[in-house]
Design an enzyme around this catalytic site. Structure first.
Site, PDB file in Angstrom:
ATOM      1  N   GLU A   1       0.851  -1.182   0.000  1.00 36.01           N
ATOM      2  CA  GLU A   1       0.000   0.000   0.000  1.00 36.01           C
ATOM      3  C   GLU A   1       0.882   1.225   0.000  1.00 36.01           C
ATOM      4  OE1 GLU A   1      -3.577  -0.157   2.194  1.00 36.01           O
ATOM      5  OE2 GLU A   1      -3.032  -2.076   3.095  1.00 36.01           O
TER       6      GLU A   1
ATOM      7  N   CYS B   1      -2.165   8.238   4.442  1.00 35.92           N
ATOM      8  CA  CYS B   1      -2.269   8.072   2.993  1.00 35.92           C
ATOM      9  C   CYS B   1      -3.673   8.427   2.544  1.00 35.92           C
ATOM     10  CB  CYS B   1      -1.867   6.670   2.557  1.00 35.92           C
ATOM     11  SG  CYS B   1      -2.203   5.388   3.719  1.00 35.92           S
TER      12      CYS B   1
END
Lengths: 1003, 1003
Positions: free
Chosen positions: B759, B793
């Site tokens: 990720e 994020c």
């Protein structure tokens, strides 16, 4: 002759009849009330006499184990499985281990006497094994006359002396080699040459030796045609019959010479037409006293009867038909469903009983009244008094004497009925099996199952003492529902192999496309015609790197539109493509035969699998694009679904030129990706045909691009193009790893990490345990290793054989392999066609040389002279090396050809260790009848697809999701529920649906 | 002051009461039968008078839209949502578009007159929009006195002249900035300064101007405390009260000077304790005529009443309590369930009614009988005659006159009850809202919903004409079940966020760990204590490449044993770890606050998420190791399950130092992989603590290795070790792509292709549509952009604002951001703590410079002097840039800091295009009240996690599976159902269970 048709071959014999009390349907008025009345009269008389009979043999039901088995289904299954494998167990330890293992299976309650003994542990081992061995031997001796002709003579003599005649049957293992066929033939000849002399010395009994037309032989022998040749396969009916006639010749001539009656037993449905045809041709060629068993449980029974009657009348021959109900009911039902074929047998016993009476009446009507006249004399193989009485009534009505009918019953069963028959002056023949313990167990287990079945007429009549009325009830019924038909019709719903989304295909769950049943002559003709008319359109591998780039650009431009096409529309493309493939099945198979050199069944399976991928993925993709709600929160709507990735490059192999190429392509397409297909250079034509089918089915030209060309240019360009989001590859490890590595590099302008779906090679092993059923193991390993010349990633290239099984397995396997036919794949009798190209041939031949230096070269089948020229492709004969060790190259490297390494292992532990050694982890197999070994293999034999007690190739979509790990791939499992997940990316949405403190749905 | 507590703030007002006919429980005998008898007597009289009253106002029910809404639930939801967004619609086209959009929603049947008009299409657009606008304005005028003080005077005068008094309330939007707080204060001051003069000129009415103890003010103003400060957050109750007292000072002093009565409205439960505390302190500080609304629907109602009574007696003060049922029932119920907190309100109206009577009796009992005595004077805010009658009966019993009680009802509702009250000589005050259309809509919709609710007492009494008996039935009941308690207790089963395998954890489905409810004082104290006592153990990043290799070797050696450990045992490790984390929650949060600089709520969420990963994966993994049967073939057992991959390297980020590290680690562990954890260099301590917890929970030391060290050595070594089968990474794109590339290379001796779970970053946008609810959008964007300094994020780094929304949104957002408190994260009032390290600070500051050259620098919040020194970490103030264009670096590059680019878009199309432009595809958000735009965003806003009408951070395990694609990752979705699949490899087995033609299970 094609021998890749593996099957169980249980021993043939007449079946007992069930009580006609099975449910279903409505009783219909008898067509002939007088006949029905007489049937009940005769039947009641027969039954009363039987029940009054004092037989001095103890029924098998009195055995302790049988008694318990009838009370406990789980125990019954396990103890009969133990009995089945018992003869392979070499010592007391093995017997004890297996017995305790079987009895420890889930749900099993051993009878108290066994439980107590087991609880005592090894202390009682001696007692337990001895008791068990004694009981099994004792049960076997009830049903089997002796181990060979000589040892059976006393039993036969006793039969004769008790007022019965007999038919001798030789029990045997599956015949897998010419050597085994020859051994059977010798035994039959021995019987035929020697038995009449002895039998002739026994006392006269006119009731047994004459029928209404005169003398009949004392010596009567039953033969099974499958035991007479290693090359019996209905796909090549003509070739099989030719071979069988050749092998039968000496037997039938001897029988004629010695005045011995020869009866052809009937085995499974697949051999029925072949056996009928063989029988008629044998009768026409050799003028012997002939009989044939026919099965009333077949739905084709009435037609079969008409065919034989018509033939006998037309040719003026007198033959005997032994009419039986049929002994393979379970197998036929199970096999038909597994194959998706119509169930060939009646599903309810009552319908079989009705068929039996109809067929019997037809035969009685055709029975010759005079010596010169052609027709069928009837022998009734039944333990059902109603069935017998109905036939006697028909005989009386026709005005024939009782001697025009013969009764047949099994040795060791129905003693009361036999006594009654003698009382009533009927001729009754016992079916008397002779054989060793190993082949005898199959027969024994069958008898035990029959005797303990709740549908057994004998059990109903003499153990459970059902009412006369029930036992003699008419089986003639009308019915609206037919479980056997429904079993197939409703199979998709019962098995739920996939989702069944509304509006996709037929709205039902996926079901595997049934392969061609080459036992049917019209199926064979139509396939043959397709072979004759189909040519392979030329497709040049002329694509360049620039072509590849242009194709990617076009696919990239087409992505948004295809992605946004409704799922149902995309799925409909697959379904339409499947429909066209279904319509053109034989033609596509024929093209595969010609382009890739596959034999008939392999090519047919290739097309079926392509259809399966279309139908399966069309259904399985639906849920991915349907938002799934997570939780049920008021005011919060959480959902998840998927979107396609972009442009997919499909780099396909030549070994499943249609199926694998199609699977990867349609998986990508249905999930909304656009696709560039690069076919294998060896098989571009069938891939091109696939694209044309998909285009016609509605795949936009731009969304599906086809570029045939070299891997070095076209393949490499596709893999590296920054617009390619996904690469689906099936092929060698070397190329696969190159692709993985190249895909890890993010090129300038690339906006994602490439996804690789990758299936590579295998070095697959089959373990043959000491308790393995070698009949099955030999044929399965032969097929797994040499089918399509071993050119499958799933192919067996190692057979790891445990301890005492090594020698017999190797011996039989080499013999069985020798029986394979190397030839033109266009011929149905061919087992072994060419390898794919010269490069492959060279590589395989080099491994054969390596094998010679590493192990013992047992066999390389010869390639007939001129074959390569005729077919236009190289051939490499199947090869077997024994004594291969784990460190040998033959034990580690993928050969991708028909080369099998046979490796000894001292025990199951070592076998597993050897099996798990290579870096490949694709398929594997175990043949064992030890439950604990099977369970351990499940856990510890670490391969993507493990097969227990069957061959290791031929994974079916939805049933055996296919793919491996380690160096065999990245764990994708084509034809499985996770497969499509690789072609999509997940998206989630969370909507706050609360407005001003309110949200719908609050209660 | 911590303001990251987003919430809906509907306008406060007394609630109407339901018919006391709600089910549940058993009627109990009245404690005081005489009182009950008198209640029924008074109630019947009241009701009879009300029903006889001729009111000249048309009830709102007679409106066409209302009538239809009451018949059709789907229509009601959509039309009220349309009404809600109506004032934001700038022209006829917008009104028409939204109206037709709402009415086209699934399940909606528009009333015939609307359907006809819509069918006529744009021809009727003018008529439709005019009719709709007129109807909404007409409905609004029924409930709202006027748009401002001046325009409301005629209505207020009319109220007074009709024999009623009033309390004026100012409707308003959410107060998000000091500027807005200041504007409200000015309006209140204006009312207080100017209204008394005008009102004083109106005619005298002793019934309205005196109670049993003397004169009461004519001017009565209701205030909402949340409108008086942009820094009201219960997490910092002390700070909030300080700020509020400061802002309230001038108002209360003016009220005292002008003799104006000031009532504190009660808003949502989260502010209840804060409001009580504030009220009491305000009374003690300013000697004004004070009132407070209290809510009977709160389960804490009796305690709350006791607290206020006790305080008034103790301090000798006379205050008025306006007892209401409560207006946020839906919100409180929905919010509690979403949070997993106990539902603070009674779930059945009948229980609220009972609570109301109990509280009213308590207040009546405390009502001062003399001027000097402290106590509570009661005002009853209810439209329920039974509730009123019960209180009058209590008053009579106590011997107080009717003037000791005040009735209060809403302007525009219950006219019949009002007429009856006047007849009966009671003092009745109307709650009279004043305000513009936009803030008025929330109030209007609330009134419309109430009036159309099937639980409305008014509707039952005057529209549906229910029986007197039913309307006056006693609400006092005993009950065994409590839907509100069960709603939370049974939430796991209702939501089924995961599987609920037997024997795993508590055997129930996973449910998200409730975060701390910092509105509760003991929760705050305990957290504060943890902060005070917790220190961060030093963990050096001293690991070397050799340490990494040793750790891999140990994990590799431990693999087989851990793999073969039963799944339940592995899962139990996670469950035990979760249990320890639950026990040590505040301590772990405190460590996170100190090591990473997170504020309280962010740190608490980090720990909750770690617990969630443990509990979720423990349950979700179970099915992977349980063989799943495919099909139901007799004689063929097809099964599929999974096995672990081997050694997993977990390379964790610092921004969720516990949650993400824990999620990746336990996913790998529970699926049977052994793990080497390499924590972020910034947060090794909390990662070490996590490992210690897992070890204590039963993870073998060897199976879970911990190596803290530099990414360049330890990380790089782990990624390249040929024994590492899987790398789970969360972090930057640059490192992620390096790992992907390195993993594609198969090293010598490596026996598998490495799996990467990866990720990476985001460049996430929130679209603010023209119809957005800016109250929500501003707070959500502020929180999404600046929570944990944007170091997530998922953080918002772009706000894309459509057309007319641009100016107001930007203005309010800048004001709201200015209200944030930059401070020490250990303080509860801090919104903005430090950034993680100097390198991060430098990078963020460089982007602020870039922003200045690219767009307009709207704001960078100042960092208080000395703060960096005190906290020991660098700070960067939240920054906003407007006018950023898609090609700017601020629009494309991940900054990972508190920098927000505000970008204009001319329409929704352009907004979507801008939103989708970056290579990152992680999170996104849309604020819109146009259904078609929300639907389009679902389809076309291509990010891993899309949020509609809420903030875009804070994904919850199981509810919002988290992860993106493109350059944001490879599509793994942590906390989702597919996540664990990445950690395993599939295996399939096919067993032929047919022996000798027989198989168990054939029917």
């Amino acid at each position: 002759m094609a021998l890749f048709f593996t099957r169980k071959k249980p021993a043939a014999q007449p079946a007992p009849s069930p009580a006609p009390s099975a449910p279903g349907g409505r009783t219909v008025e008898p067509a002939d009330p007088a006949l029905e009345a007489r049937t009940l009269e005769v039947g009641a008389d027969f039954l009363a006499r039987a029940r009054a009979a004092k037989t001095n043999m103890l029924a098998v039901w009195s055995e302790g184990l049988m008694d318990w088995a009838m009370q406990d289904e789980a125990f019954k299954v396990q103890i009969f499985r133990f009995v089945d494998c018992f003869p392979t167990l070499k010592d007391n330890d093995a017997v004890y281990d297996h017995l305790t293992d079987y009895l420890a299976q889930p749900g099993v309650t051993p009878p108290p006497f066994v439980a107590t003994a087991l609880k005592a542990g090894v202390l009682m081992k001696g007692v337990v094994t001895k008791t068990m061995s004694t009981q099994i031997t004792s049960m076997a001796s009830k049903f089997i006359c002796g181990t060979d002709a000589a040892s059976s003579l006393p039993a036969l003599r006793k039969i004769w002396d008790s007022g019965l005649c007999f038919s001798v049957d030789l029990l045997g293992e599956a015949c897998v080699s010419d050597e085994e066929a020859e051994a059977y033939r010798r035994k039959y000849l021995d019987l035929i040459e020697n038995l009449p002399g002895t039998v002739a010395t026994w006392g006269a009994n006119p009731r047994l030796e004459t029928d209404h037309l005169g003398a009949i032989p004392r010596t009567n022998v039953s033969i099974k045609i499958s035991s007479l040749s290693a090359r019996v396969d209905p796909i090549d009916t003509e070739g099989s019959i030719r071979g069988l006639l050749e092998n039968l010749g000496p037997i039938l001539e001897a029988a004629k010479r010695k005045g011995v009656f020869v009866n052809f037993d009937m085995e499974q449905f697949a051999l029925k037409d072949l056996t009928l045809e063989l029988f008629m041709r044998a009768c026409e060629k050799h003028d012997f006293q002939a009989g044939l068993a026919m099965q009333a449980y077949l739905r084709s029974g009435d037609d079969d009867a008409r065919r034989v009657i018509e033939w006998s009348k037309r040719t003026g021959r007198q033959v005997t038909v032994r009419l039986v109900k049929g002994a393979y009911w379970d197998y036929e039902t199970i096999n038909a469903e597994q194959q998706g074929w119509p169930v060939p047998v009646w599903s309810r016993k009552v319908d079989t009983d009705a068929s039996f009476e109809r067929m019997a009446r037809a035969f009685v009507a055709s029975t010759p009244a005079t010596k010169g006249e052609g027709g069928v004399k009837l022998a009734l193989g039944s333990h059902n008094a109603r069935s017998i009485a109905a036939t006697i009534a028909a005989l009386e009505k026709r005005g024939l004497p009782n001697s025009a009918l013969e009764l047949q019953m099994l040795y060791g069963m129905g003693d009361q009925l036999k006594a009654a028959s003698i009382e009533m002056g009927l001729r009754l023949r016992e079916y008397a099996p002779i054989g060793e313990l190993i082949p005898g167990m199959a027969y024994l287990v069958r008898r035990l199952l029959e005797n303990s079945s709740n549908e057994s007429w004998l059990k109903a009549g003499f153990k459970d003492n059902a009412s006369t009325e029930r036992l003699l009830a008419s089986p003639h019924r009308a019915f609206d529902s037919d479980p056997g038909v429904e079993r197939i019709a409703k199979a998709p719903e019962r098995h739920r192999l996939s989702a069944s989304p509304a509006g996709i295909s037929n709205g039902r769950a996926f079901y595997t496309e049934p392969m061609r049943n080459f036992a049917l002559s019209d199926v064979r003709s139509s396939f043959n015609a397709a072979i004759a008319r189909t040519s392979v359109p030329a497709v040049a591998n002329a694509g360049t790197a620039d072509d590849a780039k242009r194709a990617v650009a076009a696919a990239h431009a087409a992505f948004a539109a295809w992605r946004d096409t409704p799922y149902a529309t995309r799925a409909a493309v697959l379904v339409a493509a499947a429909a066209e493939m279904r319509t053109r099945r034989d033609e596509l198979s024929a093209a595969i035969v010609k382009e890739s050199g596959k034999v008939w069944r392999e090519a047919d399976a290739d097309v079926c699998e392509a259809i399966d991928f279309c139908e399966y993925y069309a259904r399985e993709g639906a849920r991915l694009f349907e938002p799934e709600r997570l939780g049920q929160f008021v005011g919060e709507l959480d959902e998840q679904w998927y979107q396609p990735r972009g442009v997919a490059a499909v780099i396909a192999p030549w070994n499943f030129p249609l199926a694998i190429c199609c699977g990867m392509t349609v998986a990508a397409l249905v999930t909304g990706n656009t696709v560039v297909v690069k076919p294998a250079e060896q098989t571009p034509s069938i891939a091109r045909t696939m694209c044309e089918i998909l285009w016609r089915a509605g795949a936009p030209r731009e969304a599906l691009q086809f570029v045939a060309g070299p891997g070095e240019t076209v393949g490499a360009t596709l893999v590296r193009d920054p617009r390619v989001a996904l690469i689906a590859f099936t092929g060698s490890k070397a190329v696969g790893l190159d692709i993985v590595q190249a895909s890890g590099i993010v090129a300038p302008g690339q906006e994602f990490v490439k996804k690789v779906v990758c299936e590579m090679g295998g070095k697959n092993a089959v373990i043959i345990d000491t308790s393995a059923d070698l009949d099955e193991a030999v044929l399965a390993v032969r097929q797994s290793a040499f089918g399509f010349c071993g050119q499958k990633c799933s192919a067996a290239s190692r057979a790891i054989v445990v301890g005492s099984a090594y020698e017999p397995f190797l011996h039989r396997l080499v013999g069985a392999t020798r029986a394979l036919v190397v030839g033109d794949p266009a011929n149905p009798g061919t087992d072994i066609g060419p390898v794919i190209d010269e490069e492959a041939a060279r590589k395989i031949r080099s491994y054969i040389e390596i094998g010679k230096s590493e192990g013992r070269h047992e066999l390389t089948l010869e390639v007939p002279a001129g074959l390569e020229q005729k077919v236009g492709k190289p051939f490499v004969g199947p090869s077997i090396f024994s004594g291969i060790k784990p460190e040998h190259r033959l034990a580690r490297e993928e050969i991708f050809g028909p080369v099998l390494a046979v490796m000894p292992a001292k025990d199951f532990d070592e076998a597993l260790e050897i099996a798990n050694a290579p870096e490949y982890k694709l398929t594997g197999g175990v043949f064992s009848r030890k439950p604990a070994h099977l369970a351990r293999a499940r856990r510890e034999f670490r391969v993507g697809n493990l097969y227990l007690n069957r061959g290791i190739t031929g994974a079916l979509v939805g049933r055996q999701p296919f793919g491996g790990f380690g160096m065999s791939g990245i764990g994708s499992k084509a034809g499985g529920r996770d497969y499509l997940l690789q072609f999509v990316e997940p998206r989630a949405v969370c909507e706050n649906t609360m407005r001003r403190g309110f949200a719908p749905g609050l209660e």
